[in-house]
Design an enzyme around this catalytic site. Structure first.
Site, short mmCIF file in Angstrom:
data_model
loop_
_atom_site.label_atom_id
_atom_site.label_comp_id
_atom_site.label_asym_id
_atom_site.label_seq_id
_atom_site.Cartn_x
_atom_site.Cartn_y
_atom_site.Cartn_z
CD GLU A 36 -11.29 -16.53 -5.94
OE1 GLU A 36 -11.18 -17.26 -4.94
OE2 GLU A 36 -11.62 -15.34 -5.90
CB CYS A 96 -9.19 -6.50 11.21
SG CYS A 96 -10.64 -6.86 12.22
ZN ZN Z 1 -9.74 -7.10 14.39
#
Ligand code: ZN
Ligand code: ADP
Length: 204
Positions: free
Chosen positions: A90, A146
Protein backbone atom coordinates in the site's frame (compact mmCIF):
# COMPACT_ATOMS: atom_id res chain seq x y z
CA UNK A 1 13.79 -11.66 -11.56
CA UNK A 2 17.06 -12.11 -13.49
CA UNK A 3 19.97 -13.78 -11.77
CA UNK A 4 22.19 -11.05 -10.32
CA UNK A 5 25.75 -11.00 -9.11
CA UNK A 6 26.70 -9.40 -5.82
CA UNK A 7 24.33 -7.13 -3.98
CA UNK A 8 23.13 -5.04 -6.89
CA UNK A 9 20.30 -2.87 -5.57
CA UNK A 10 16.98 -3.38 -7.27
CA UNK A 11 13.48 -1.83 -7.18
CA UNK A 12 10.38 -3.86 -8.11
CA UNK A 13 6.89 -2.36 -8.27
CA UNK A 14 3.63 -4.33 -8.36
CA UNK A 15 0.65 -2.09 -9.19
CA UNK A 16 -2.98 -2.40 -10.17
CA UNK A 17 -6.51 -1.95 -8.77
CA UNK A 18 -7.92 -3.44 -5.56
CA UNK A 19 -8.47 -7.23 -5.63
CA UNK A 20 -5.91 -7.70 -8.43
CA UNK A 21 -3.51 -9.80 -6.33
CA UNK A 22 -0.87 -7.20 -5.46
CA UNK A 23 -0.55 -8.29 -1.82
CA UNK A 24 -0.66 -11.94 -2.86
CA UNK A 25 2.23 -11.40 -5.30
CA UNK A 26 4.18 -9.31 -2.76
CA UNK A 27 3.77 -12.06 -0.13
CA UNK A 28 4.85 -14.73 -2.65
CA UNK A 29 8.05 -12.87 -3.51
CA UNK A 30 8.84 -12.15 0.15
CA UNK A 31 8.29 -15.81 1.14
CA UNK A 32 10.85 -16.84 -1.45
CA UNK A 33 13.43 -14.44 0.02
CA UNK A 34 12.77 -15.99 3.43
CA UNK A 35 13.32 -19.45 1.93
CA UNK A 36 16.63 -18.11 0.60
CA UNK A 37 17.42 -17.10 4.21
CA UNK A 38 17.81 -13.45 3.34
CA UNK A 39 17.33 -10.70 5.90
CA UNK A 40 13.87 -9.27 5.18
CA UNK A 41 11.89 -6.35 6.59
CA UNK A 42 8.26 -5.70 5.63
CA UNK A 43 6.29 -2.49 6.09
CA UNK A 44 2.70 -1.39 5.64
CA UNK A 45 0.98 1.95 6.35
CA UNK A 46 -0.58 2.56 9.74
CA UNK A 47 -3.72 3.76 7.97
CA UNK A 48 -4.54 0.28 6.72
CA UNK A 49 -5.57 -1.62 9.88
CA UNK A 50 -8.30 -3.64 8.18
CA UNK A 51 -7.32 -7.16 9.18
CA UNK A 52 -4.22 -7.05 11.37
CA UNK A 53 -1.71 -4.53 12.67
CA UNK A 54 1.31 -6.81 12.49
CA UNK A 55 0.61 -8.61 9.23
CA UNK A 56 -0.08 -7.98 5.57
CA UNK A 57 -3.25 -9.93 4.75
CA UNK A 58 -4.42 -10.48 1.17
CA UNK A 59 -8.07 -10.83 0.15
CA UNK A 60 -7.56 -14.59 -0.16
CA UNK A 61 -6.07 -14.65 3.35
CA UNK A 62 -2.38 -15.08 2.57
CA UNK A 63 -0.42 -13.50 5.44
CA UNK A 64 3.06 -12.33 6.28
CA UNK A 65 4.36 -10.44 9.31
CA UNK A 66 4.92 -6.69 8.87
CA UNK A 67 5.74 -3.48 10.74
CA UNK A 68 3.39 -0.47 10.71
CA UNK A 69 4.69 2.92 9.51
CA UNK A 70 3.09 6.28 8.70
CA UNK A 71 5.71 7.98 6.54
CA UNK A 72 8.77 7.33 4.41
CA UNK A 73 10.89 8.91 7.18
CA UNK A 74 9.62 6.25 9.59
CA UNK A 75 10.57 3.51 7.15
CA UNK A 76 14.06 5.00 7.00
CA UNK A 77 14.48 4.96 10.79
CA UNK A 78 13.22 1.38 11.03
CA UNK A 79 15.40 -0.09 8.27
CA UNK A 80 18.24 -2.15 9.68
CA UNK A 81 21.48 -1.63 7.73
CA UNK A 82 21.93 -5.41 7.50
CA UNK A 83 18.54 -5.89 5.81
CA UNK A 84 18.86 -7.30 2.29
CA UNK A 85 15.22 -7.21 1.12
CA UNK A 86 12.53 -4.65 1.95
CA UNK A 87 8.84 -5.23 1.19
CA UNK A 88 6.31 -2.38 1.26
CA UNK A 89 2.54 -2.78 0.78
CA UNK A 90 0.00 0.00 0.00
CA UNK A 91 2.84 2.39 -0.87
CA UNK A 92 0.35 4.97 -2.22
CA UNK A 93 -0.39 5.90 1.41
CA UNK A 94 3.23 6.65 2.40
CA UNK A 95 3.78 9.95 0.57
CA UNK A 96 6.23 11.44 -1.93
CA UNK A 97 9.22 10.87 0.36
CA UNK A 98 9.10 7.21 -0.68
CA UNK A 99 10.68 7.93 -4.07
CA UNK A 100 14.01 9.29 -2.80
CA UNK A 101 14.09 6.74 0.00
CA UNK A 102 13.73 3.65 -2.19
CA UNK A 103 16.31 4.98 -4.66
CA UNK A 104 18.77 5.51 -1.79
CA UNK A 105 18.10 2.06 -0.36
CA UNK A 106 18.56 0.45 -3.78
CA UNK A 107 21.80 2.41 -4.28
CA UNK A 108 22.97 0.86 -0.99
CA UNK A 109 22.48 -2.58 -2.57
CA UNK A 110 19.08 -3.55 -1.17
CA UNK A 111 16.23 -5.20 -3.07
CA UNK A 112 13.00 -3.25 -2.60
CA UNK A 113 9.63 -4.79 -3.51
CA UNK A 114 6.74 -2.31 -3.51
CA UNK A 115 3.00 -2.92 -4.00
CA UNK A 116 0.35 -0.21 -4.37
CA UNK A 117 -2.70 1.18 -6.14
CA UNK A 118 -1.75 2.89 -9.39
CA UNK A 119 -5.05 4.81 -9.69
CA UNK A 120 -7.56 6.25 -7.23
CA UNK A 121 -11.38 5.93 -7.13
CA UNK A 122 -11.71 8.50 -9.94
CA UNK A 123 -9.15 6.74 -12.13
CA UNK A 124 -6.43 9.37 -11.54
CA UNK A 125 -2.77 8.39 -11.00
CA UNK A 126 -2.29 7.79 -7.27
CA UNK A 127 0.93 9.50 -6.16
CA UNK A 128 3.66 8.50 -5.51
CA UNK A 129 3.02 5.29 -7.50
CA UNK A 130 3.71 6.88 -10.93
CA UNK A 131 7.07 8.19 -9.65
CA UNK A 132 7.91 4.82 -8.09
CA UNK A 133 7.14 3.14 -11.43
CA UNK A 134 9.54 5.58 -13.09
CA UNK A 135 12.47 4.76 -10.79
CA UNK A 136 11.81 0.98 -10.74
CA UNK A 137 14.02 -1.65 -12.37
CA UNK A 138 11.09 -4.00 -12.90
CA UNK A 139 7.31 -3.47 -12.85
CA UNK A 140 4.26 -5.71 -12.90
CA UNK A 141 0.73 -4.50 -13.49
CA UNK A 142 -1.84 -6.85 -12.03
CA UNK A 143 -5.47 -6.91 -13.20
CA UNK A 144 -8.54 -8.03 -11.27
CA UNK A 145 -11.79 -9.46 -12.66
CA UNK A 146 -14.59 -6.97 -13.39
CA UNK A 147 -17.46 -7.60 -10.99
CA UNK A 148 -19.97 -6.45 -13.62
CA UNK A 149 -18.92 -8.36 -16.73
CA UNK A 150 -15.99 -10.67 -15.98
CA UNK A 151 -13.44 -8.87 -18.18
CA UNK A 152 -9.95 -7.95 -16.95
CA UNK A 153 -10.36 -5.01 -14.57
CA UNK A 154 -7.92 -2.10 -14.20
CA UNK A 155 -10.12 0.18 -12.10
CA UNK A 156 -11.20 0.40 -8.48
CA UNK A 157 -14.88 1.39 -8.30
CA UNK A 158 -15.96 3.14 -5.10
CA UNK A 159 -19.50 2.12 -4.17
CA UNK A 160 -20.08 4.46 -1.25
CA UNK A 161 -20.51 8.24 -1.14
CA UNK A 162 -17.36 10.07 -0.05
CA UNK A 163 -15.21 12.84 -1.47
CA UNK A 164 -12.19 11.77 0.59
CA UNK A 165 -9.25 10.44 -1.45
CA UNK A 166 -8.57 7.82 1.21
CA UNK A 167 -11.43 5.69 2.49
CA UNK A 168 -9.99 2.42 3.69
CA UNK A 169 -12.23 -0.54 3.02
CA UNK A 170 -12.71 -3.73 1.08
CA UNK A 171 -15.68 -5.79 -0.05
CA UNK A 172 -18.88 -3.77 -0.13
CA UNK A 173 -17.11 -0.41 -0.36
CA UNK A 174 -15.08 -1.04 -3.48
CA UNK A 175 -15.13 -3.41 -6.41
CA UNK A 176 -12.95 -4.10 -9.42
CA UNK A 177 -14.27 -2.84 -12.78
CA UNK A 178 -13.03 -2.96 -16.37
CA UNK A 179 -12.57 0.19 -18.44
CA UNK A 180 -16.09 -0.12 -19.88
CA UNK A 181 -17.92 -0.75 -16.61
CA UNK A 182 -15.96 1.80 -14.53
CA UNK A 183 -18.22 4.68 -13.49
CA UNK A 184 -16.12 7.38 -11.80
CA UNK A 185 -19.19 9.63 -11.78
CA UNK A 186 -21.14 7.12 -9.73
CA UNK A 187 -19.19 8.20 -6.62
CA UNK A 188 -19.92 11.86 -7.39
CA UNK A 189 -23.64 11.17 -8.02
CA UNK A 190 -23.90 9.22 -4.75
CA UNK A 191 -22.40 12.19 -2.90
CA UNK A 192 -24.82 14.62 -4.56
CA UNK A 193 -27.89 12.52 -3.73
CA UNK A 194 -26.67 11.98 -0.15
CA UNK A 195 -26.23 15.74 0.32
CA UNK A 196 -29.68 16.36 -1.18
CA UNK A 197 -31.26 13.83 1.19
CA UNK A 198 -29.51 15.50 4.16
CA UNK A 199 -30.80 18.91 3.01
CA UNK A 200 -34.36 17.60 2.70
CA UNK A 201 -34.08 16.05 6.17
CA UNK A 202 -32.95 19.39 7.70
CA UNK A 203 -35.71 21.35 5.97
CA UNK A 204 -38.39 18.93 7.28
ZN1 ZN B 1 -16.74 -4.83 -17.01
P1 ADP C 1 -4.87 -6.57 -3.82
O1 ADP C 1 -3.68 -6.53 -2.91
O2 ADP C 1 -4.54 -6.21 -5.25
O3 ADP C 1 -6.07 -5.80 -3.30
P2 ADP C 1 -5.11 -9.28 -2.89
O4 ADP C 1 -3.77 -9.93 -3.15
O5 ADP C 1 -5.36 -8.82 -1.49
O6 ADP C 1 -5.35 -8.09 -3.92
O7 ADP C 1 -6.29 -10.29 -3.23
C1 ADP C 1 -6.32 -11.04 -4.43
C2 ADP C 1 -7.39 -12.12 -4.24
O8 ADP C 1 -8.68 -11.50 -4.13
C3 ADP C 1 -7.57 -13.05 -5.42
O9 ADP C 1 -6.67 -14.13 -5.39
C4 ADP C 1 -9.00 -13.54 -5.25
O10 ADP C 1 -9.03 -14.66 -4.38
C5 ADP C 1 -9.70 -12.40 -4.51
N1 ADP C 1 -10.65 -11.61 -5.31
C6 ADP C 1 -11.79 -11.05 -4.80
N2 ADP C 1 -12.42 -10.32 -5.74
C7 ADP C 1 -11.68 -10.39 -6.88
C8 ADP C 1 -11.82 -9.84 -8.20
N3 ADP C 1 -12.83 -9.04 -8.52
N4 ADP C 1 -10.86 -10.13 -9.09
C9 ADP C 1 -9.83 -10.93 -8.77
N5 ADP C 1 -9.64 -11.48 -7.55
C10 ADP C 1 -10.56 -11.22 -6.60
Amino acid sequence: MNAMRGNLGWIEVICGPMFSGKSEELIRRLRRTEIARQRVQIFKPQIDQRYATDQIVSHNDARIRSECVSTAAEVQTKVDLRTEVIGIDEAQFLGDGMVDLVVRLADMGKRIIIAGLDTDYLGRPFHPMPELLAVADEIQKTLAICMQCGNPAKHTQRLIASEELVVVGAEGMYEARCRRCFEPNLAAEEIRSKKKAELVATVK
